[in-house]
Design a protein around this motif. Sequence first.
Motif, PDB file in Angstrom:
ATOM      1  N   TYR A   9       0.884  -1.217   0.027  1.00 36.55           N
ATOM      2  CA  TYR A   9      -0.059  -0.042   0.055  1.00 36.55           C
ATOM      3  C   TYR A   9       0.923   1.356   0.091  1.00 36.55           C
ATOM      4  CZ  TYR A   9      -3.274   3.269   1.891  1.00 36.55           C
ATOM      5  OH  TYR A   9      -4.009   4.601   1.980  1.00 36.55           O
ATOM      6  N   LEU A  10       1.960   1.168   0.733  1.00 37.89           N
ATOM      7  CA  LEU A  10       2.863   2.374   1.025  1.00 37.89           C
ATOM      8  C   LEU A  10       3.609   2.593  -0.551  1.00 37.89           C
ATOM      9  CD1 LEU A  10       4.581   1.958   4.259  1.00 37.89           C
ATOM     10  CD2 LEU A  10       2.513   3.291   3.818  1.00 37.89           C
ATOM     11  N   GLN A  11       3.791   1.540  -1.123  1.00 35.40           N
ATOM     12  CA  GLN A  11       4.633   1.352  -2.466  1.00 35.40           C
ATOM     13  C   GLN A  11       3.499   2.117  -3.473  1.00 35.40           C
ATOM     14  OE1 GLN A  11       5.525  -2.795  -2.696  1.00 35.40           O
ATOM     15  NE2 GLN A  11       8.002  -2.085  -2.927  1.00 35.40           N
ATOM     16  N   TYR A  12       2.194   1.689  -3.413  1.00 34.26           N
ATOM     17  CA  TYR A  12       1.358   2.074  -4.346  1.00 34.26           C
ATOM     18  C   TYR A  12       1.188   3.531  -4.266  1.00 34.26           C
ATOM     19  CZ  TYR A  12      -3.470   3.124  -6.006  1.00 34.26           C
ATOM     20  OH  TYR A  12      -4.464   3.669  -6.637  1.00 34.26           O
ATOM     21  N   SER A  13       1.232   4.035  -2.942  1.00 32.44           N
ATOM     22  CA  SER A  13       0.877   5.527  -2.652  1.00 32.44           C
ATOM     23  C   SER A  13       2.274   6.340  -3.321  1.00 32.44           C
ATOM     24  CB  SER A  13       1.022   5.733  -1.165  1.00 32.44           C
ATOM     25  OG  SER A  13       0.126   5.158  -0.600  1.00 32.44           O
ATOM     26  N   LEU A  14       3.475   5.797  -3.057  1.00 33.01           N
ATOM     27  CA  LEU A  14       4.563   6.300  -3.917  1.00 33.01           C
ATOM     28  C   LEU A  14       4.729   6.531  -5.413  1.00 33.01           C
ATOM     29  CD1 LEU A  14       7.515   5.051  -1.796  1.00 33.01           C
ATOM     30  CD2 LEU A  14       6.959   7.272  -1.957  1.00 33.01           C
ATOM     31  N   VAL A  15       4.108   5.296  -6.070  1.00 32.05           N
ATOM     32  CA  VAL A  15       3.918   5.375  -7.431  1.00 32.05           C
ATOM     33  C   VAL A  15       2.798   6.324  -7.899  1.00 32.05           C
ATOM     34  CG1 VAL A  15       3.245   3.846  -9.260  1.00 32.05           C
ATOM     35  CG2 VAL A  15       4.801   2.857  -7.678  1.00 32.05           C
ATOM     36  N   ARG A  16       1.750   6.080  -7.163  1.00 33.65           N
ATOM     37  CA  ARG A  16       0.581   7.103  -7.310  1.00 33.65           C
ATOM     38  C   ARG A  16       1.044   8.616  -7.440  1.00 33.65           C
ATOM     39  NH1 ARG A  16      -5.597   7.234  -4.741  1.00 33.65           N
ATOM     40  NH2 ARG A  16      -6.617   7.474  -6.887  1.00 33.65           N
ATOM     41  N   ALA A  17       2.077   8.894  -6.374  1.00 32.70           N
ATOM     42  CA  ALA A  17       2.461  10.430  -6.170  1.00 32.70           C
ATOM     43  C   ALA A  17       3.430  11.090  -7.212  1.00 32.70           C
ATOM     44  CB  ALA A  17       2.966  10.664  -4.988  1.00 32.70           C
ATOM     45  N   ARG A  18       3.997   9.925  -7.757  1.00 32.36           N
ATOM     46  CA  ARG A  18       5.038  10.178  -8.937  1.00 32.36           C
ATOM     47  C   ARG A  18       4.417  10.261 -10.137  1.00 32.36           C
ATOM     48  NH1 ARG A  18       8.508   6.021  -8.050  1.00 32.36           N
ATOM     49  NH2 ARG A  18       7.395   4.819  -9.798  1.00 32.36           N
ATOM     50  N   ASN A  19       3.326   9.491 -10.201  1.00 36.60           N
ATOM     51  CA  ASN A  19       2.469   9.489 -11.560  1.00 36.60           C
ATOM     52  C   ASN A  19       1.893  10.900 -11.897  1.00 36.60           C
ATOM     53  OD1 ASN A  19       3.443   6.827 -12.544  1.00 36.60           O
ATOM     54  ND2 ASN A  19       1.644   6.098 -11.419  1.00 36.60           N
ATOM     55  N   ILE A  20       1.696  11.697 -10.608  1.00 39.17           N
ATOM     56  CA  ILE A  20       0.967  13.067 -11.006  1.00 39.17           C
ATOM     57  C   ILE A  20       1.929  13.799 -12.028  1.00 39.17           C
ATOM     58  CG2 ILE A  20       0.255  15.166  -9.767  1.00 39.17           C
ATOM     59  CD1 ILE A  20      -0.340  13.333  -7.347  1.00 39.17           C
ATOM     60  N   GLY A  21       3.270  14.033 -11.549  1.00 35.94           N
ATOM     61  CA  GLY A  21       4.121  14.869 -12.444  1.00 35.94           C
ATOM     62  C   GLY A  21       4.273  14.074 -13.829  1.00 35.94           C
ATOM     63  N   ARG A  22       4.434  12.632 -13.846  1.00 39.48           N
ATOM     64  CA  ARG A  22       4.365  12.023 -15.288  1.00 39.48           C
ATOM     65  C   ARG A  22       3.181  12.576 -16.149  1.00 39.48           C
ATOM     66  NH1 ARG A  22       5.928   5.920 -13.526  1.00 39.48           N
ATOM     67  NH2 ARG A  22       8.108   6.198 -13.248  1.00 39.48           N
ATOM     68  N   ARG A  23       1.824  12.657 -15.637  1.00 39.41           N
ATOM     69  CA  ARG A  23       0.616  12.935 -16.183  1.00 39.41           C
ATOM     70  C   ARG A  23       0.709  14.488 -16.732  1.00 39.41           C
ATOM     71  NH1 ARG A  23      -2.112   9.349 -12.453  1.00 39.41           N
ATOM     72  NH2 ARG A  23      -2.615   7.501 -13.322  1.00 39.41           N
TER      73      ARG A  23
END
Length: 637
Positions: A512-526
């Motif tokens: 769940y923590l890893q998913y949160s990190l990926v989700r936050a990083r994907n904001i910049g990618r989008r």
Amino acid sequence: MLSLWRRDLAQGLSAAIRSAFGVEHDPVAEIPPRRALGDLAFPAPLHLARELRRRPREIAEELARTWRPPAGVREVRVEGAGYLNVYFDRPAFAARLLAEPLLGADPGVAGKVVVEHTNINPNKAAHIGHLRNAVLGDTLVRCLRALGLPVEVQNYIDDTGVQVADVVVGFVDIERRTVAEVAALPEPFDHHCWDLYSRVGAWYEEDPSRQGLRRETLHELEAGHGERAEMGRLVARRVLARHLGTMARLGVGYDLLTHESDILALDFFHLAFEKLQAAGAVRLEAEGKNAGCWVMPLADTPEFAGLEDPDKVIVRSDGTITYVGKDIAYQLWKFGLLGKDFGYRWWPEQGLWQTAVEGAHEHPGFGGAERVVNVIDARQSYLQKIVRAGLSALGHQDAARRSTHFAYEMVTLSAATARLLGFAAEDGRALEMSGRKGIGVKADDLLDRLEEKAREEIAARNRELEREELRRLARQIATAALRFFMVKTTTTRVLAFDFDEALSFEGDSGPYLQYSLVRARNIGRRLAGAGLEAEVRPEAAAALAPELWSDDLWELVHAVARTGEVVEKAASTLELSLVARHALDLAQAFHALYHHHPVLHEEDPALRRTRLATFQVFARGLRTTADLLGIPEPERM
């Protein structure tokens, strides 16, 4: 970072109190329950009211007029009965969180900390219980180092103990193998030893006289000579190499491997024993059940008063040394109090230093600690108290006080996981493990199963992944699942390991923590994909209008700022679950804000930049805590 602001503001307020009222006072800062009430609150006026014989609010109002807080504070308000509530300059504070380390060194810290952990008997494969020790120890080391402390990590290798002796008996007396034949056995060698160890226990039960072979083997191991001693060295080295490989899968490492055989060969114990004799801390028993044994009498020691049998055997009547005798000598060496040192040699295949009787001329300095932390399960609490009592008896009371036993409860298997792994759990209860009976889960088998389940979950979500990327992601997720599970529960509770709970992508889990990190990083990618600003620099965050940070966004920023205080408390109390809880709180707060404060589809550039800056601060905070927990950050989930 917040701890530094607390300190600086408290010092400034103390000076203002001295100037205004001529009294000395050390203000304490509290955190208000809601950000609408400020970022810090000082109840100093309430504490001063009796001494100054004035109303608290009157004192607070005078201080609010005369106190000049440092840059970064937007406002000081008088609240309630007489609190001084401090409101930060939100843009400036957020900019600092984007630019500066979240964890800083304490300028008052000095002296090395030795942390001893893992300490698996090198006689068979590591099991799931060993993983809790290693993960707790490694997490503590990460926290201490992040706080700026010099830390030396030691792994004690009991290569002359009963467990190794029993495996030697199995090879020599049951399987009738030579040293060369055992050296030629294929990997996984530690799995072969696992099965053999349980067979030896049953073999002893068939004929208790066979335990004489154990005593014979123990004497040869301690003396270091003979075929059984050679077999013991081979078994210990091969099993140890496997243990190190298991721990490497979880990112656990060491600075020094300390071998018990070297403690014996260098006469560390006899040197310590002479000191104990000279101090009158041990005596030779002439009668009773301990006749012929050297014991440490502890009846007059407060920690042992009232025990039915407070005296502890240090040397048995047959001349063999008990575990606690060796531990006292080892603890003295850790503090640099023994008056003798090991030799050291490099193990190139493992990239590690280890002790030796004679070693390299040039090597790092080991031991000589200011503080020692021994990570050992709670069942060894009595023996750890004896080690401290031994130091005290030798006049080293300071070292005894700086000897810390990091205790934890054992690991069991949930009923569901026990059934999944082929064990029968009675009445739906958790299954307790026993290495001697062969009941338990090998650490590598557990990691393999976790990786397998992670691969299935990832493949169902991402069918286009290449095999190598799938393997890498599965290993990262399995590592996160296991490490987080081992830390998230307070160490005073028995831990029932459950596969499904550990691997959950939602709730209290590492994935769940890893998913949160990926989700936050994907904001910049989008944002980048849409041709928009993908990152807010600190100077840009500082230029934003304060009113753009709503209280709910600011609460997340404030929580990240508290990371250092959480880590300091976790390290000082040895309650590492605080770090896990903090990471979960950050992740849950982020997900609660994610949909209410969209970034990509926000048309106002300033508001979009504020939200992006907030989520960047969050990502820094969660990345910091995840690193302390040993949780890798995957590219995708």
